[in-house]
Write a protein that holds these residues in place. Sequence first.
Motif, PDB file in Angstrom:
ATOM      1  N   ASP A   1       0.802  -1.236   0.134  1.00  0.00           N
ATOM      2  CA  ASP A   1      -0.175  -0.150  -0.164  1.00  0.00           C
ATOM      3  C   ASP A   1       0.926   1.230  -0.087  1.00  0.00           C
ATOM      4  O   ASP A   1       0.648   2.243  -0.472  1.00  0.00           O
ATOM      5  CB  ASP A   1      -0.935   0.085   1.159  1.00  0.00           C
ATOM      6  N   SER A   2       2.048   1.138   0.615  1.00  0.00           N
ATOM      7  CA  SER A   2       3.189   2.353   0.833  1.00  0.00           C
ATOM      8  C   SER A   2       3.592   2.630  -0.780  1.00  0.00           C
ATOM      9  O   SER A   2       3.607   3.907  -1.073  1.00  0.00           O
ATOM     10  CB  SER A   2       4.098   2.104   1.624  1.00  0.00           C
ATOM     11  N   VAL A   3       3.928   1.627  -1.231  1.00  0.00           N
ATOM     12  CA  VAL A   3       4.302   1.635  -2.638  1.00  0.00           C
ATOM     13  C   VAL A   3       3.195   2.259  -3.755  1.00  0.00           C
ATOM     14  O   VAL A   3       3.372   2.969  -4.413  1.00  0.00           O
ATOM     15  CB  VAL A   3       4.766   0.499  -3.342  1.00  0.00           C
ATOM     16  N   LYS A   4       1.911   1.825  -3.394  1.00  0.00           N
ATOM     17  CA  LYS A   4       0.727   2.235  -4.408  1.00  0.00           C
ATOM     18  C   LYS A   4       0.521   3.486  -4.289  1.00  0.00           C
ATOM     19  O   LYS A   4       0.421   4.481  -5.125  1.00  0.00           O
ATOM     20  CB  LYS A   4      -0.230   1.416  -3.795  1.00  0.00           C
ATOM     21  N   THR A   5       0.662   4.230  -2.895  1.00  0.00           N
ATOM     22  CA  THR A   5       0.445   5.533  -2.645  1.00  0.00           C
ATOM     23  C   THR A   5       1.770   6.606  -3.348  1.00  0.00           C
ATOM     24  O   THR A   5       1.207   7.371  -3.835  1.00  0.00           O
ATOM     25  CB  THR A   5       0.562   5.865  -1.144  1.00  0.00           C
ATOM     26  N   ARG A   6       2.854   5.963  -3.359  1.00  0.00           N
ATOM     27  CA  ARG A   6       3.930   6.838  -3.956  1.00  0.00           C
ATOM     28  C   ARG A   6       3.819   6.521  -5.587  1.00  0.00           C
ATOM     29  O   ARG A   6       3.941   7.706  -6.255  1.00  0.00           O
ATOM     30  CB  ARG A   6       5.181   6.288  -3.629  1.00  0.00           C
ATOM     31  N   MET A   7       3.478   5.608  -5.965  1.00  0.00           N
ATOM     32  CA  MET A   7       3.160   5.503  -7.603  1.00  0.00           C
ATOM     33  C   MET A   7       1.930   6.121  -7.970  1.00  0.00           C
ATOM     34  O   MET A   7       1.759   6.539  -9.111  1.00  0.00           O
ATOM     35  CB  MET A   7       3.061   3.972  -7.814  1.00  0.00           C
ATOM     36  N   GLN A   8       1.090   6.534  -7.050  1.00  0.00           N
ATOM     37  CA  GLN A   8      -0.198   7.563  -7.470  1.00  0.00           C
ATOM     38  C   GLN A   8       0.279   9.043  -7.379  1.00  0.00           C
ATOM     39  O   GLN A   8      -0.652   9.910  -7.618  1.00  0.00           O
ATOM     40  CB  GLN A   8      -1.156   7.203  -6.731  1.00  0.00           C
ATOM     41  N   SER A   9       1.547   9.317  -7.088  1.00  0.00           N
ATOM     42  CA  SER A   9       1.943  10.714  -7.006  1.00  0.00           C
ATOM     43  C   SER A   9       1.917  11.276  -8.286  1.00  0.00           C
ATOM     44  O   SER A   9       2.382  10.860  -9.140  1.00  0.00           O
ATOM     45  CB  SER A   9       3.357  10.863  -6.272  1.00  0.00           C
TER      46      SER A   9
ATOM     47  N   SER B   1       7.942  -0.411 -10.739  1.00  0.00           N
ATOM     48  CA  SER B   1       7.157  -1.690 -10.034  1.00  0.00           C
ATOM     49  C   SER B   1       6.961  -1.782  -8.647  1.00  0.00           C
ATOM     50  O   SER B   1       7.742  -0.723  -7.989  1.00  0.00           O
ATOM     51  CB  SER B   1       8.179  -2.820 -10.776  1.00  0.00           C
ATOM     52  N   ILE B   2       6.376  -2.595  -8.384  1.00  0.00           N
ATOM     53  CA  ILE B   2       6.296  -2.736  -6.847  1.00  0.00           C
ATOM     54  C   ILE B   2       7.670  -3.078  -6.341  1.00  0.00           C
ATOM     55  O   ILE B   2       8.035  -2.529  -5.415  1.00  0.00           O
ATOM     56  CB  ILE B   2       5.057  -3.824  -6.544  1.00  0.00           C
ATOM     57  N   ARG B   3       8.324  -4.021  -6.814  1.00  0.00           N
ATOM     58  CA  ARG B   3       9.562  -4.609  -6.320  1.00  0.00           C
ATOM     59  C   ARG B   3      10.564  -3.454  -6.466  1.00  0.00           C
ATOM     60  O   ARG B   3      11.350  -3.321  -5.241  1.00  0.00           O
ATOM     61  CB  ARG B   3      10.131  -5.787  -7.398  1.00  0.00           C
ATOM     62  N   GLU B   4      10.530  -2.743  -7.465  1.00  0.00           N
ATOM     63  CA  GLU B   4      11.492  -1.464  -7.374  1.00  0.00           C
ATOM     64  C   GLU B   4      11.208  -0.445  -6.536  1.00  0.00           C
ATOM     65  O   GLU B   4      12.075  -0.162  -5.717  1.00  0.00           O
ATOM     66  CB  GLU B   4      11.582  -0.926  -8.812  1.00  0.00           C
ATOM     67  N   GLY B   5       9.700  -0.275  -5.995  1.00  0.00           N
ATOM     68  CA  GLY B   5       9.544   0.636  -5.000  1.00  0.00           C
ATOM     69  C   GLY B   5       9.992   0.270  -3.613  1.00  0.00           C
ATOM     70  O   GLY B   5      10.561   1.159  -2.808  1.00  0.00           O
TER      71      GLY B   5
END
Length: 378
Positions: free
Chosen positions: A36-44, A55-59
């Motif tokens: 969820d933390s990665v998702k929030t940053r990817m939605q920036s 990707s999630i792994r990279e994040g």
Amino acid sequence: MEFDDYESLPTSKVGVHMTAGAVAGVMEHCVMFPIDSVKTRMQSLAPSPEAAYRSIREGLTKMVSSEGLLRPMGGVNAVIIGAGPAHAFYFSTYEGIKATFGSNNAFQNHIVNAGAGCGATLLHDAIMVPADVIKQRMQMYNSPYSSCFDCLRKLYRSEGVKAFYRSFTTQLVMNLPFHAIHIVTYEKFQSVMNPERDYNPRAHMVAGAAAGAAASAFTTPLDMCKTVLNTQETSALVHLQQSRVVGLLGALRTIYVMNGVAGFFKGIQARVLYQMPGTAISWSIYELFKHHMTKNNRNENPPPHWDSDLIKDSVIRDNLCDAESSKSSSDNDGKLMVQERRITLGTTTNKTVERLRTLHMPSLTANCSAADDNWLGK
């Protein structure tokens, strides 16, 4: 276990649903929180180069390597505090509506299930929206807050109470279809994989995962709007030359201006991958707790064994013997014999009915009385 014992718990045991729901909600959010933390940053809308993930792994790798091992868990305390009561009310409301308005008609049940999901969402979001605001502020790159309490205090001082409910309408608009799709999909998979509605971990997990995937993919654009309203990114506000993003329409306009149509689906992969195992865990734990707590309740309150009481009862046994002996009695006058049998059986049945009343068996008492009247009326 019978269907009614497991699937439709009595409303007096609402604590079962609330306890199971609270545990399920906390486990769901905690286990999947790094995603969820990665998702929030990817939605920036305007991510820093250090927080631009493909990707999630990279994040996850970048977050851990540059910000510390526990950074993906930043803000989890807010979720723990909010998810427990939010999910407790969600599941108890869901079960209550389903038990009250459910029917044997498949189409009507889909409507009831969707309505149950929507009704439960209202209570869930009233508790969970402020927790989400704090959580997402803590998840952002270079978050200025040292703790959840620090975030709560500073937000209240600078923006007031409205900061915690700025995305409430948007979240409701998102969660109503989300939970409607979620519940309908879950119940549909259950009807196919587990038609007897027994405790079936595999069916609960697969149905939960499918429900989470379908609902999250469909509502990703609205989730993107919620993130924009909750985070109020400084870089995006500077670019747009405005102080705040306000309302669903404002969020839609902001996303389109900053990232175009593709911006509405940012983080969809992370969102689906977060929701699938999350909802699978949530439903599995919920059904597990419901199963065990119902089982314990049945063990603590076993049904009365009326049959053994009746067999042991001397009044009923003796009366039955009297009735049998009356059948073997003979009389030269056939009419007199029939009348005598009626009187004997009538007296016997009356005694039996009185005994059944003392055993608190109204339904069986009524049947005996009806049989008595029917016999004497012949």
